[in-house]
Design an enzyme around this catalytic site. Structure first.
Site, PDB file in Angstrom:
ATOM      1  N   GLU A 107      -5.808   2.025  -9.021  1.00 44.19           N
ATOM      2  CA  GLU A 107      -6.166   1.440 -10.319  1.00 44.19           C
ATOM      3  C   GLU A 107      -7.208   0.331 -10.159  1.00 44.19           C
ATOM      4  OE1 GLU A 107      -2.943   0.076 -12.721  1.00 44.19           O
ATOM      5  OE2 GLU A 107      -1.646   1.745 -12.142  1.00 44.19           O
ATOM      6  N   ASP A 110       4.354  -5.179   6.525  1.00 40.14           N
ATOM      7  CA  ASP A 110       5.263  -5.499   7.613  1.00 40.14           C
ATOM      8  C   ASP A 110       6.463  -4.546   7.597  1.00 40.14           C
ATOM      9  OD1 ASP A 110       6.089  -7.436   9.738  1.00 40.14           O
ATOM     10  OD2 ASP A 110       7.757  -7.785   8.359  1.00 40.14           O
TER      11      ASP A 110
END
Length: 531
Positions: free
Chosen positions: A268, A210
């Site tokens: 990751e 957002d």
């Protein structure tokens, strides 16, 4: 600085996905309180799988006082009891994955709720304290009596609120209950990395960010240079419309360091995790900077949503968007409606004309390379609802007196012939009242009905998978059909959209799909795919 010429060559799932936005309060209500919840979403996941989408993006469900319906977050690592609990979130994610659906959650990093523990601590602390350094507190002008600068809130009024009768003010580019973080404080970045990992560990597939362009402000917090009318603007859409080029509160270069850090975190967890930016920027070129190879994976392309019903306007957006995306090797995105804008059936004129245009624009969008975002209810042909003033809940309505966004957030009609149209158990209106004439628009009423908007969406999403499989990202714009006709070729499919007021000759080819009847000619407000 990232090399703009290094492309993202890996074909990850989101690059050509269809992603369905779920506005959590208004999708499905499992417990009968009139407000949507996570269990309600889980119960309707088979509907989304049957519709043919690849993923769902869920608006904020975190602990919140709900002043801005979840975009004011008090705890980023818990579920608001209104929507359920963490167990409900885990169940939803697991069930979605069983059905082959990815789950994207909304992240709100520009500001918190004023009920967040950090902001409560800030108000209790002294000026200049470490607690206040997490937000943007400043001394007011005129001895503290007026705001520190001339910025205005996106929701109307000053972007600053005074702390009691002191000389201190805090910045909020949205509602006064949504204080902006100071991203120059490393504690803020560290906290949000922990939030990312919390949800990645719970197996979410991505994040919608957002106000992704708003995290950093110019360090001086200087006045905005105003236009001749003397009115500053903090609303990015208003800036674009008014050609306001000075925006010290938006799109600062330091924000890109945040997303380079986040990209490393996502990597990751594997190549199938993603993030998409809500970045209202001035140009498609500035939007493309958010999707450079070492930053985010997607950014919403609001130019398509903002374009007028015009072959020329749509053509320009396609050309500009593809050119900007090519520079950074990113896949473009396309969207026509969301929870912040007037539904596109209404924007295109409403009634039968608006619906015809909406279906044609959607079909054209789905033919383009990249990801398409759908907003709940558009597959039912829903229009903007004129919510009675007494029932409106959008904070922008209370701050400005303008209608606000409630009209696109009215709960979904699933079945039945009266409110709540199977939105939840029980009878009566949900949190925003539904129209009395929605009986024929429910998912139940449209299922299996040839020509219904729901069945059109199902057919279009299925056809998209087969018609453009292996088509690649190249789009050849085609002329020669007249000023009111947009035509382009992708792979072996030619897409033609008639934005005019009269029928035109239908090009030669096998009709793969059309948004309305085509028999030898292409009617006004109609699109067709031809092979």
């Amino acid at each position: 600085m990232a090399d703009l010429n290094v492309p993202k060559t890996d074909a990850r799932w989101w690059r050509d996905a269809v992603i369905y936005q779920v506005y959590v309060r208004s999708f499905a209500d499992a417990d009968g309180d009139g407000v949507g919840d996570l269990a309600g979403i889980t119960s309707r996941l088979p509907y989304l799988a049957d519709l043919g989408v690849d993923a769902l993006w869920i608006t904020p469900f975190y602990t919140s006082p709900q002043h801005d319906h979840g975009y004011d977050v008090a705890d980023y690592r818990d579920i608001d009891p209104l929507f359920g609990d963490l167990g409900d979130a885990d169940t939803l994610i697991a069930r979605a994955h069983e059905l082959g659906l990815r789950v994207i959650v909304d992240l709100v990093p520009n500001h918190s709720s004023d009920e967040h523990e950090w902001f409560r601590a800030a108000l209790a602390a002294e000026p200049g304290s470490p607690e206040r350094a997490r937000y943007l507190f400043r001394t007011g002008r005129d001895g503290g009596a007026t705001p520190p600068n001339n910025w205005v809130s996106v929701f109307g009024g000053p972007a600053w609120t005074r702390v009691g009768d002191t000389d201190q003010w805090y910045l909020h580019l949205f509602d006064s209950t949504q204080p902006d973080f100071d991203w120059r404080n490393p504690e803020v970045g560290d906290m949000f990395e922990e939030v990312l990992r919390f949800w990645l560990d719970r197996a979410v597939d991505g994040f919608r960010i957002d106000v992704a362009h708003g995290l950093y402000k110019e360090a001086s917090l200087r006045d905005q240079v105003v236009e001749a009318d003397g009115a500053p603007a903090s609303d990015a859409g208003e800036m674009i419309e008014r050609s306001v080029t000075d925006e010290p509160m938006w799109d600062q270069p330091e924000v890109h360091d945040v997303y380079r850090r986040w990209a490393k975190v996502l990597d990751e967890y594997g190549e199938d995790r993603m993030a998409v930016a809500e970045a209202w920027t001035q140009t498609v070129e500035s939007m493309a900077r958010f999707v450079r190879p070492d930053e985010l994976d997607q950014a919403f392309n609001f130019a398509w949503l903002l374009a007028d019903w015009s072959a020329e306007a749509f053509g320009q957006v396609i050309t500009d968007t593809l050119a900007a995306a090519e520079i950074v090797g990113a896949a473009p995105t396309w969207v026509l409606s969301n929870h912040d804008v007037t539904r596109h059936v209404t924007r295109y004129g409403g009634g039968e004309t608006g619906l015809d245009r909406a279906r044609a624009a959607t079909m054209t969008m789905l033919a383009l390379p990249g990801a398409s975002y759908l907003y709940q209810g558009e597959e039912l042909g829903l229009e903007q609802v004129d919510v009675p003033p007494a029932a409106r809940q959008d904070p922008s309505w209370f701050r400005t007196g303008e209608v606000g966004r409630d009209g696109c957030r009215v709960p979904m009609p699933w079945g039945g012939d009266a409110a709540p149209y199977d939105f939840g158990p029980g009878t009566g209106q949900p949190w925003l009242p539904q129209p009395t004439d929605w009986k024929q628009l429910t998912a139940e009423a449209q299922t299996g009905v040839p020509g219904s908007t729901l069945e059109f969406y199902r057919e279009a999403l299925a056809a998209r998978r087969s018609a453009f499989a292996g088509a690649g990202a190249d789009v050849e714009m085609l002329g020669g059909h007249g000023p009111d006709v947009l035509a382009f070729r992708r792979g072996d499919v030619t897409v033609v959209l008639n934005c005019g007021t009269s029928a035109v000759a239908l090009p030669v080819g096998e009709v793969v799909l059309s948004s309305g009847p085509v028999e030898g000619e292409l009617p006004a407000n109609t699109a067709v795919w031809l092979r």
